[in-house]
Write an enzyme that holds these catalytic residues in place. Structure first.
Site, PDB file in Angstrom:
ATOM      1  N   ARG A 192      74.234  21.843  25.171  1.00 41.07           N
ATOM      2  CA  ARG A 192      73.455  23.087  25.252  1.00 41.07           C
ATOM      3  C   ARG A 192      73.610  23.880  23.960  1.00 41.07           C
ATOM      4  O   ARG A 192      72.657  24.466  23.444  1.00 41.07           O
ATOM      5  CB  ARG A 192      73.867  23.941  26.462  1.00 41.07           C
ATOM      6  CG  ARG A 192      73.266  25.347  26.386  1.00 41.07           C
ATOM      7  CD  ARG A 192      73.355  26.196  27.653  1.00 41.07           C
ATOM      8  NE  ARG A 192      74.525  25.993  28.472  1.00 41.07           N
ATOM      9  CZ  ARG A 192      75.754  26.406  28.157  1.00 41.07           C
ATOM     10  NH1 ARG A 192      75.981  27.064  27.034  1.00 41.07           N
ATOM     11  NH2 ARG A 192      76.760  26.164  28.969  1.00 41.07           N
TER      12      ARG A 192
ATOM     13  N   TYR B  65      47.720  35.564  24.680  1.00 46.40           N
ATOM     14  CA  TYR B  65      47.979  34.610  25.758  1.00 46.40           C
ATOM     15  C   TYR B  65      48.422  35.374  27.018  1.00 46.40           C
ATOM     16  O   TYR B  65      49.291  36.257  26.956  1.00 46.40           O
ATOM     17  CB  TYR B  65      49.076  33.646  25.296  1.00 46.40           C
ATOM     18  CG  TYR B  65      49.544  32.704  26.360  1.00 46.40           C
ATOM     19  CD1 TYR B  65      48.682  31.777  26.919  1.00 46.40           C
ATOM     20  CD2 TYR B  65      50.850  32.743  26.823  1.00 46.40           C
ATOM     21  CE1 TYR B  65      49.114  30.912  27.918  1.00 46.40           C
ATOM     22  CE2 TYR B  65      51.297  31.879  27.807  1.00 46.40           C
ATOM     23  CZ  TYR B  65      50.411  30.974  28.354  1.00 46.40           C
ATOM     24  OH  TYR B  65      50.843  30.120  29.339  1.00 46.40           O
TER      25      TYR B  65
ATOM     26  N   ASP C 229      52.955  34.891  16.910  1.00 44.47           N
ATOM     27  CA  ASP C 229      52.820  33.680  17.709  1.00 44.47           C
ATOM     28  C   ASP C 229      51.886  32.759  16.927  1.00 44.47           C
ATOM     29  O   ASP C 229      50.678  32.984  16.872  1.00 44.47           O
ATOM     30  CB  ASP C 229      52.246  34.035  19.088  1.00 44.47           C
ATOM     31  CG  ASP C 229      52.094  32.808  19.998  1.00 44.47           C
ATOM     32  OD1 ASP C 229      52.034  31.682  19.473  1.00 44.47           O
ATOM     33  OD2 ASP C 229      52.020  33.002  21.222  1.00 44.47           O
TER      34      ASP C 229
ATOM     35  N   LYS D 208      51.767  22.777  22.426  1.00 46.98           N
ATOM     36  CA  LYS D 208      50.387  22.687  21.947  1.00 46.98           C
ATOM     37  C   LYS D 208      50.320  21.793  20.702  1.00 46.98           C
ATOM     38  O   LYS D 208      50.588  20.625  20.798  1.00 46.98           O
ATOM     39  CB  LYS D 208      49.851  24.099  21.711  1.00 46.98           C
ATOM     40  CG  LYS D 208      50.197  25.097  22.837  1.00 46.98           C
ATOM     41  CD  LYS D 208      49.573  24.774  24.174  1.00 46.98           C
ATOM     42  CE  LYS D 208      50.126  25.602  25.331  1.00 46.98           C
ATOM     43  NZ  LYS D 208      50.149  27.048  25.156  1.00 46.98           N
TER      44      LYS D 208
HETATM   45  C1  LIG Z   1      50.751  28.178  25.803  1.00 46.99           C
HETATM   46  C2  LIG Z   1      51.016  29.354  24.961  1.00 46.99           C
HETATM   47  C3  LIG Z   1      52.212  30.066  25.076  1.00 46.99           C
HETATM   48  C4  LIG Z   1      53.256  29.732  26.124  1.00 46.99           C
HETATM   49  O1  LIG Z   1      53.896  28.535  25.859  1.00 46.99           O
HETATM   50  P1  LIG Z   1      54.499  27.558  26.994  1.00 46.99           P
HETATM   51  O2  LIG Z   1      54.984  26.397  26.218  1.00 46.99           O
HETATM   52  O3  LIG Z   1      53.386  27.252  27.952  1.00 46.99           O
HETATM   53  O4  LIG Z   1      55.593  28.322  27.660  1.00 46.99           O
HETATM   54  C5  LIG Z   1      52.416  31.123  24.216  1.00 46.99           C
HETATM   55  N1  LIG Z   1      51.502  31.482  23.303  1.00 46.99           N
HETATM   56  C6  LIG Z   1      50.337  30.829  23.176  1.00 46.99           C
HETATM   57  C7  LIG Z   1      49.350  31.280  22.135  1.00 46.99           C
HETATM   58  C8  LIG Z   1      50.047  29.756  24.000  1.00 46.99           C
HETATM   59  O5  LIG Z   1      48.870  29.118  23.879  1.00 46.99           O
END
Ligand SMILES: *Cc1c(COP(=O)(O)O)cnc(C)c1O
Length: 389
Positions: free
Chosen positions: A56, A108, A181, A206
């Site tokens: 961890r 998001y 982000d 993603k």
């Molecule tokens: C999907 C997404 C998230 C969240 O990520 P997870 O891996 O689903 O927890 C945050 N920001 C954006 C822009 C996203 O598309």
């Protein structure tokens, strides 16, 4: 995990994507770093070890990924998490009691939910801000007690472009941290830290993973003191990815540039088809000249990304019908992988923002454009649109 900055500076992006964090295994010569599943590591004396104690806290497979993505972001430090939201949660925990958050007013839905429903009640007031507002206005209207600005660019799902440098200047003037982000742009298209951002977060689920087969998150940053705190939270809270998850994200990262080149080219073809279609009202893709953020995107992005949103003249009913009519564009949440996806944000990814300032236009459809043959994608969309136009 700290990166070897010298190595990071010397090479081009594509080279770093292949080699950062991936030297041949010194024990065997294996070209791919071995997937290390061990949860614990032998010590040769009490407290004397080879840098690894308990998985961890750190393990070689995660460290390899952390070096790779941090290097691509031009960051001194990188931390992998179990999901994008786990990464976001760690960043929001940097705030002290009563310190507030300004969230871009298109974001998001899960980020909105985390800020509004989890960190809000835990003592962090928040406001939604239009971060595309010009810098002087933003500066003059700056809300009090904001210590952290959370921005996406392109935003999800309206694909608005935020000028990272301009917002960072204003935010720093008010002593607020700037978190970007970077899930939609990826470090291949935009490197927010070089534009003045303090922290970059990713949903590695993603584009970084890129194959719709792993959930993960990432935090990259330069400041040593903040990095110590994120590293502490990663270990103390424990929202860590498994070694196999790290292995998959790292494998995906190696092809990020080639995937995105194809995806951006396909997105351009899709945006142009949509722009000329009578059933379509507005096409939201920053690569189009008429997009309000086009000039900023040209400056801060290498290409315009592979997310394309559009609204239908026929409103919500037409949007839902198109989402249900495509065959190659699979109707599904998520984005950023090799296959093309279509979705209806108001009822799917952004359903949690209904009734808030972040509510999404129900006539809007969001596409994640994949790496299939462009002609096939265009034919699929044209056929679906013919049902409503
Ligand atoms: C999907 C997404 C998230 C969240 O990520 P997870 O891996 O689903 O927890 C945050 N920001 C954006 C822009 C996203 O598309």
């Amino acid at each position: 995990m700290a990166t070897d900055e010298q190595d990071g500076e010397r090479h081009g992006f594509e080279t770093k994507a292949i080699h950062a964090g991936s030297p041949p295994d010194p024990a065997t010569g294996a070209v791919v770093p071995p997937l290390n599943l061990s949860t614990t590591f032998a010590q040769h004396g009490v407290g004397q070890h080879q840098g690894w104690e308990y998985a961890r806290s750190g393990n070689p497979t995660r460290a390899a990924l952390e070096t790779a993505v941090a290097t691509l972001e031009g960051a001194a430090h990188g931390f992998a998490f179990a999901s994008g939201l786990a990464a976001e949660d760690a960043v929001l925990r940097l705030l002290g009691w009563g310190e507030g958050v300004a969230l871009g007013d298109d974001a998001y839905g899960g980020t909105y939910r985390l800020i509004d429903k989890v960190h809000g009640p835990a003592g962090h007031p928040w406001v939604a801000l239009d971060l595309t507002t010009d810098a002087d206005r933003l500066d003059a209207d700056w809300p009090p007690d904001i210590r952290l600005v959370w921005l996406e660019t392109p935003t999800n799902p309206a694909l608005r472009i935020v000028d990272i440098e301009a917002v960072a200047d204003v935010a720093h003037h008010h002593s607020a941290l700037v978190v970007v982000d970077n899930t939609f742009a990826t470090p291949y298209l935009t490197q927010p830290l070089s534009l003045g951002a303090d922290v970059v977060v990713h949903s590695s689920t993603k584009y970084l993973g890129g194959h719709s087969d792993v959930v993960g998150g990432f935090v990259a940053l330069n400041d040593d003191e903040l990095a110590d705190r994120i590293g502490f939270l990663q270990n103390a809270v424990g929202a860590v990815p498994s070694p196999f998850d790290c292995y998959l994200v790292h494998r995906g990262v190696k092809t990020l540039a080639v995937r995105l080149d194809r995806q951006c080219a396909n997105a351009r073809a899709v945006a142009e088809l949509l722009r000329s279609h009578p059933a379509v009202d507005t096409v939201l893709w920053p690569g189009l000249d008429e997009h309000p953020g086009h000039d900023i995107a040209k400056r801060q992005m290498r290409d315009f990304g592979a997310m394309v949103s559009f609204t239908l003249r026929g409103g919500e009913a037409a949007a839902v019908a198109v989402c249900e009519a495509t065959e190659l564009f699979t109707l599904a949440e998520s984005l950023g992988a090799v296959e093309s996806l279509i979705e209806h944000p108001a009822r799917m990814t952004h359903a949690s923002a209904a009734g808030s300032q972040l509510e999404v236009d129900p006539a809007l459809v969001r596409l994640s454009v994949g790496i299939e043959s462009a002609d096939d994608l265009l034919a699929d969309l044209a056929k679906a649109l013919s049902r409503v136009g």
